[in-house]
Design a protein around this motif. Structure first.
Motif, PDB file in Angstrom:
ATOM      1  N   MET A   1      44.541  70.229 -61.938  1.00  0.00           N
ATOM      2  CA  MET A   1      44.831  68.964 -62.378  1.00  0.00           C
ATOM      3  C   MET A   1      43.924  68.703 -63.640  1.00  0.00           C
ATOM      4  SD  MET A   1      44.326  65.301 -60.308  1.00  0.00           S
ATOM      5  CE  MET A   1      45.415  66.153 -59.090  1.00  0.00           C
ATOM      6  N   PRO A   2      44.918  68.194 -64.614  1.00  0.00           N
ATOM      7  CA  PRO A   2      44.176  67.784 -66.076  1.00  0.00           C
ATOM      8  C   PRO A   2      43.479  66.543 -65.824  1.00  0.00           C
ATOM      9  CG  PRO A   2      46.650  67.433 -66.089  1.00  0.00           C
ATOM     10  CD  PRO A   2      46.202  68.039 -64.857  1.00  0.00           C
ATOM     11  N   THR A   3      42.579  66.226 -66.795  1.00  0.00           N
ATOM     12  CA  THR A   3      41.677  65.231 -66.734  1.00  0.00           C
ATOM     13  C   THR A   3      41.850  64.252 -68.220  1.00  0.00           C
ATOM     14  OG1 THR A   3      39.969  66.045 -65.398  1.00  0.00           O
ATOM     15  CG2 THR A   3      39.210  64.248 -66.645  1.00  0.00           C
ATOM     16  N   ALA A   4      41.801  63.155 -67.915  1.00  0.00           N
ATOM     17  CA  ALA A   4      41.959  62.326 -69.200  1.00  0.00           C
ATOM     18  C   ALA A   4      40.753  61.269 -69.214  1.00  0.00           C
ATOM     19  CB  ALA A   4      43.380  61.415 -69.180  1.00  0.00           C
ATOM     20  N   MET A   5      40.213  60.909 -70.443  1.00  0.00           N
ATOM     21  CA  MET A   5      39.112  59.939 -70.484  1.00  0.00           C
ATOM     22  C   MET A   5      39.903  58.847 -71.215  1.00  0.00           C
ATOM     23  SD  MET A   5      35.422  59.775 -72.420  1.00  0.00           S
ATOM     24  CE  MET A   5      34.464  60.126 -70.989  1.00  0.00           C
ATOM     25  N   ILE A   6      39.758  57.499 -70.904  1.00  0.00           N
ATOM     26  CA  ILE A   6      40.094  56.340 -71.511  1.00  0.00           C
ATOM     27  C   ILE A   6      39.146  55.461 -71.909  1.00  0.00           C
ATOM     28  CG2 ILE A   6      42.068  54.496 -71.556  1.00  0.00           C
ATOM     29  CD1 ILE A   6      43.208  56.200 -69.279  1.00  0.00           C
ATOM     30  N   THR A   7      38.701  54.854 -73.093  1.00  0.00           N
ATOM     31  CA  THR A   7      37.877  53.908 -73.116  1.00  0.00           C
ATOM     32  C   THR A   7      38.631  52.638 -73.416  1.00  0.00           C
ATOM     33  OG1 THR A   7      37.971  53.928 -75.655  1.00  0.00           O
ATOM     34  CG2 THR A   7      36.647  55.665 -74.597  1.00  0.00           C
ATOM     35  N   GLY A   8      37.862  51.734 -73.223  1.00  0.00           N
ATOM     36  CA  GLY A   8      38.483  50.352 -72.847  1.00  0.00           C
ATOM     37  C   GLY A   8      39.854  50.240 -71.964  1.00  0.00           C
ATOM     38  N   ALA A   9      39.501  50.735 -70.641  1.00  0.00           N
ATOM     39  CA  ALA A   9      40.422  51.262 -69.688  1.00  0.00           C
ATOM     40  C   ALA A   9      40.890  49.920 -68.830  1.00  0.00           C
ATOM     41  CB  ALA A   9      39.937  52.452 -69.063  1.00  0.00           C
ATOM     42  N   THR A  10      40.331  48.974 -68.986  1.00  0.00           N
ATOM     43  CA  THR A  10      40.392  47.949 -68.033  1.00  0.00           C
ATOM     44  C   THR A  10      41.570  46.826 -68.136  1.00  0.00           C
ATOM     45  OG1 THR A  10      38.697  46.585 -68.444  1.00  0.00           O
ATOM     46  CG2 THR A  10      38.220  48.009 -66.921  1.00  0.00           C
ATOM     47  N   ALA A  11      42.036  46.924 -69.377  1.00  0.00           N
ATOM     48  CA  ALA A  11      43.240  45.786 -69.653  1.00  0.00           C
ATOM     49  C   ALA A  11      44.030  46.217 -70.861  1.00  0.00           C
ATOM     50  CB  ALA A  11      42.374  44.497 -70.084  1.00  0.00           C
ATOM     51  N   GLY A  12      45.124  45.762 -71.092  1.00  0.00           N
ATOM     52  CA  GLY A  12      46.089  45.856 -72.261  1.00  0.00           C
ATOM     53  C   GLY A  12      46.528  47.240 -72.388  1.00  0.00           C
ATOM     54  N   ILE A  13      46.363  48.094 -73.660  1.00  0.00           N
ATOM     55  CA  ILE A  13      46.846  49.231 -73.940  1.00  0.00           C
ATOM     56  C   ILE A  13      46.019  50.370 -73.246  1.00  0.00           C
ATOM     57  CG2 ILE A  13      47.125  51.014 -75.601  1.00  0.00           C
ATOM     58  CD1 ILE A  13      47.720  48.871 -77.514  1.00  0.00           C
ATOM     59  N   GLY A  14      44.614  50.145 -72.844  1.00  0.00           N
ATOM     60  CA  GLY A  14      43.928  51.089 -72.089  1.00  0.00           C
ATOM     61  C   GLY A  14      44.446  51.035 -70.589  1.00  0.00           C
ATOM     62  N   ALA A  15      44.604  50.016 -70.059  1.00  0.00           N
ATOM     63  CA  ALA A  15      45.107  50.009 -68.635  1.00  0.00           C
ATOM     64  C   ALA A  15      46.508  50.618 -68.422  1.00  0.00           C
ATOM     65  CB  ALA A  15      45.174  48.526 -68.132  1.00  0.00           C
ATOM     66  N   ALA A  16      47.455  50.617 -69.472  1.00  0.00           N
ATOM     67  CA  ALA A  16      48.740  50.981 -69.494  1.00  0.00           C
ATOM     68  C   ALA A  16      48.425  52.646 -69.583  1.00  0.00           C
ATOM     69  CB  ALA A  16      49.453  50.524 -70.823  1.00  0.00           C
ATOM     70  N   PHE A  17      47.699  52.933 -70.332  1.00  0.00           N
ATOM     71  CA  PHE A  17      47.335  54.459 -70.527  1.00  0.00           C
ATOM     72  C   PHE A  17      46.999  54.989 -69.114  1.00  0.00           C
ATOM     73  CE2 PHE A  17      47.195  54.636 -75.191  1.00  0.00           C
ATOM     74  CZ  PHE A  17      48.127  55.841 -75.455  1.00  0.00           C
ATOM     75  N   ALA A  18      46.093  54.205 -68.371  1.00  0.00           N
ATOM     76  CA  ALA A  18      45.659  54.605 -67.056  1.00  0.00           C
ATOM     77  C   ALA A  18      46.539  54.705 -66.032  1.00  0.00           C
ATOM     78  CB  ALA A  18      44.413  53.759 -66.693  1.00  0.00           C
ATOM     79  N   ARG A  19      47.690  53.711 -66.260  1.00  0.00           N
ATOM     80  CA  ARG A  19      48.698  53.805 -65.193  1.00  0.00           C
ATOM     81  C   ARG A  19      49.501  55.061 -65.511  1.00  0.00           C
ATOM     82  NH1 ARG A  19      48.573  48.178 -66.626  1.00  0.00           N
ATOM     83  NH2 ARG A  19      50.129  48.433 -67.757  1.00  0.00           N
ATOM     84  N   ARG A  20      50.004  55.182 -66.883  1.00  0.00           N
ATOM     85  CA  ARG A  20      50.910  56.180 -67.062  1.00  0.00           C
ATOM     86  C   ARG A  20      50.386  57.459 -66.584  1.00  0.00           C
ATOM     87  NH1 ARG A  20      55.177  58.005 -70.628  1.00  0.00           N
ATOM     88  NH2 ARG A  20      55.231  60.345 -70.535  1.00  0.00           N
ATOM     89  N   LEU A  21      49.389  58.011 -67.100  1.00  0.00           N
ATOM     90  CA  LEU A  21      48.474  59.180 -66.797  1.00  0.00           C
ATOM     91  C   LEU A  21      48.435  59.409 -65.474  1.00  0.00           C
ATOM     92  CD1 LEU A  21      46.210  59.063 -69.860  1.00  0.00           C
ATOM     93  CD2 LEU A  21      48.009  60.514 -69.794  1.00  0.00           C
ATOM     94  N   ALA A  22      47.967  58.512 -64.697  1.00  0.00           N
ATOM     95  CA  ALA A  22      47.779  58.422 -63.178  1.00  0.00           C
ATOM     96  C   ALA A  22      48.941  58.853 -62.505  1.00  0.00           C
ATOM     97  CB  ALA A  22      47.220  57.327 -62.524  1.00  0.00           C
ATOM     98  N   ALA A  23      50.278  58.321 -63.025  1.00  0.00           N
ATOM     99  CA  ALA A  23      51.440  58.737 -62.648  1.00  0.00           C
ATOM    100  C   ALA A  23      51.918  60.132 -62.920  1.00  0.00           C
ATOM    101  CB  ALA A  23      52.536  57.673 -63.222  1.00  0.00           C
ATOM    102  N   ASP A  24      51.500  60.507 -64.096  1.00  0.00           N
ATOM    103  CA  ASP A  24      51.643  61.984 -64.515  1.00  0.00           C
ATOM    104  C   ASP A  24      50.842  63.041 -63.704  1.00  0.00           C
ATOM    105  OD1 ASP A  24      53.620  60.806 -66.332  1.00  0.00           O
ATOM    106  OD2 ASP A  24      52.508  61.121 -67.858  1.00  0.00           O
ATOM    107  N   GLY A  25      49.935  62.373 -62.967  1.00  0.00           N
ATOM    108  CA  GLY A  25      48.976  63.255 -62.279  1.00  0.00           C
ATOM    109  C   GLY A  25      47.644  63.627 -62.660  1.00  0.00           C
ATOM    110  N   PHE A  26      47.102  62.833 -63.850  1.00  0.00           N
ATOM    111  CA  PHE A  26      45.699  63.234 -64.340  1.00  0.00           C
ATOM    112  C   PHE A  26      44.591  62.503 -63.481  1.00  0.00           C
ATOM    113  CE2 PHE A  26      48.319  63.944 -68.160  1.00  0.00           C
ATOM    114  CZ  PHE A  26      47.722  64.650 -69.185  1.00  0.00           C
ATOM    115  N   SER A  27      43.758  63.285 -63.553  1.00  0.00           N
ATOM    116  CA  SER A  27      42.375  62.761 -63.054  1.00  0.00           C
ATOM    117  C   SER A  27      41.971  61.937 -64.201  1.00  0.00           C
ATOM    118  CB  SER A  27      41.537  63.706 -62.483  1.00  0.00           C
ATOM    119  OG  SER A  27      41.916  64.650 -61.313  1.00  0.00           O
ATOM    120  N   LEU A  28      41.333  60.808 -63.925  1.00  0.00           N
ATOM    121  CA  LEU A  28      40.815  59.643 -64.787  1.00  0.00           C
ATOM    122  C   LEU A  28      39.287  59.714 -65.009  1.00  0.00           C
ATOM    123  CD1 LEU A  28      43.706  56.996 -64.055  1.00  0.00           C
ATOM    124  CD2 LEU A  28      43.853  58.801 -65.636  1.00  0.00           C
ATOM    125  N   VAL A  29      38.806  59.377 -66.112  1.00  0.00           N
ATOM    126  CA  VAL A  29      37.636  58.965 -66.217  1.00  0.00           C
ATOM    127  C   VAL A  29      37.903  57.701 -67.197  1.00  0.00           C
ATOM    128  CG1 VAL A  29      35.257  59.439 -67.457  1.00  0.00           C
ATOM    129  CG2 VAL A  29      36.881  61.236 -66.447  1.00  0.00           C
TER     130      VAL A  29
END
Length: 250
Positions: A1-29
């Motif tokens: 399973m691929p891993t993605a790190m997102i900074t500024g992850a709790t709101a706005g564009i960062g949170a949208a990246f987190a949702r999209r990458l989680a839906a794509d099956g990424f583990s998240l940091v």
């Protein structure tokens, strides 16, 4: 399973990246300053998408925060989204120099150091990507914010050029006005911004993921902003700066 790190992850564009990458099956940091909000965001993603979501509270304006995130990146990630950032309320001459330096540390030094921490592992595996969130403001003269984002675009393009022949990609993402907490936090008056110029964070992320997959070095989401950037490059810089000043904040 691929891993993605997102900074500024709790709101706005960062949170949208987190949702999209989680839906794509990424583990998240997930990286952000607010530990409580970070934990709540991670738990929501785990419950909704069934993915692993690691939290790393860190202030990227501090040496301690940067060092902690660099260390985690050296353990290996497949995608890094350098999204953390902020704006200032007021004109350049009204902002304390300490606040300006803090912005440069987050927008420039952090992007530089975190990208360089992530790339060796990606190059060794010959796969991976870094998305550095800049702004359409990078193409217009508007204080330290636009100057720092212009640096992000130049740095991303330069680094991508160094990786020619590799399957590792580096891209600058340059959205326009996005409906997030950003403007409220910066105490910006955006009441004069026409409704048609606003984008959703999810749309921005969708176009960013498409563009990085296509190997683009700069992504400007939405045709409207592609036109604005194109016109901005043609008109005199002093005129473009004045337009940006009038649109940006009153």
């Amino acid at each position: 399973m691929p891993t993605a790190m997102i900074t500024g992850a709790t709101a706005g564009i960062g949170a949208a990246f987190a949702r999209r990458l989680a839906a794509d099956g990424f583990s998240l940091v997930l990286v952000a300053r607010d530990a409580g909000r970070l934990a709540a965001s991670a738990e929501g993603l785990r419950l909704r998408y069934g993915v692993k979501a690691e939290v790393l509270p860190a202030d990227l304006a501090t040496e301690e925060g940067l060092t902690a995130v660099e260390g985690r990146l050296r353990e290996g990630v497949d995608l890094l989204v350098n999204n953390a950032g902020f704006g200032h309320p007021g004109n350049f001459f009204d902002v304390p120099v300490a606040d300006e330096l803090r912005m440069l540390k987050v927008h420039c030094e952090a992007v530089l150091r975190l990208t360089l921490a992530a790339l060796p592992g990606m190059r060794e595996r010959d796969r991976g990507a870094v998305i550095n969130v800049a702004s359409v403001a990078a193409f217009f003269a508007r204080g330290t914010y636009s100057a720092s984002k212009a640096w992000v675009v130049n740095f991303s393009e330069s680094t991508a050029a160094e990786l020619t022949g590799s399957r590792v990609r580096v891209m600058a993402l340059c959205p326009g006005f996005v409906r997030t907490e950003f403007h409220d936090r910066a105490a910006m008056d955006v009441s004069g911004i026409p409704g048609f110029l606003w984008l959703s964070a999810d749309k921005v992320v969708r176009e960013a993921m498409r563009d990085v997959a296509l190997g683009r070095r700069v992504s400007v989401p939405d045709l409207r902003y592609k036109v604005i950037v194109g016109v901005g490059r043609l008109v005199p810089k002093n005129l473009a700066g004045e337009i940006s000043r009038r649109l940006g904040r009153r």
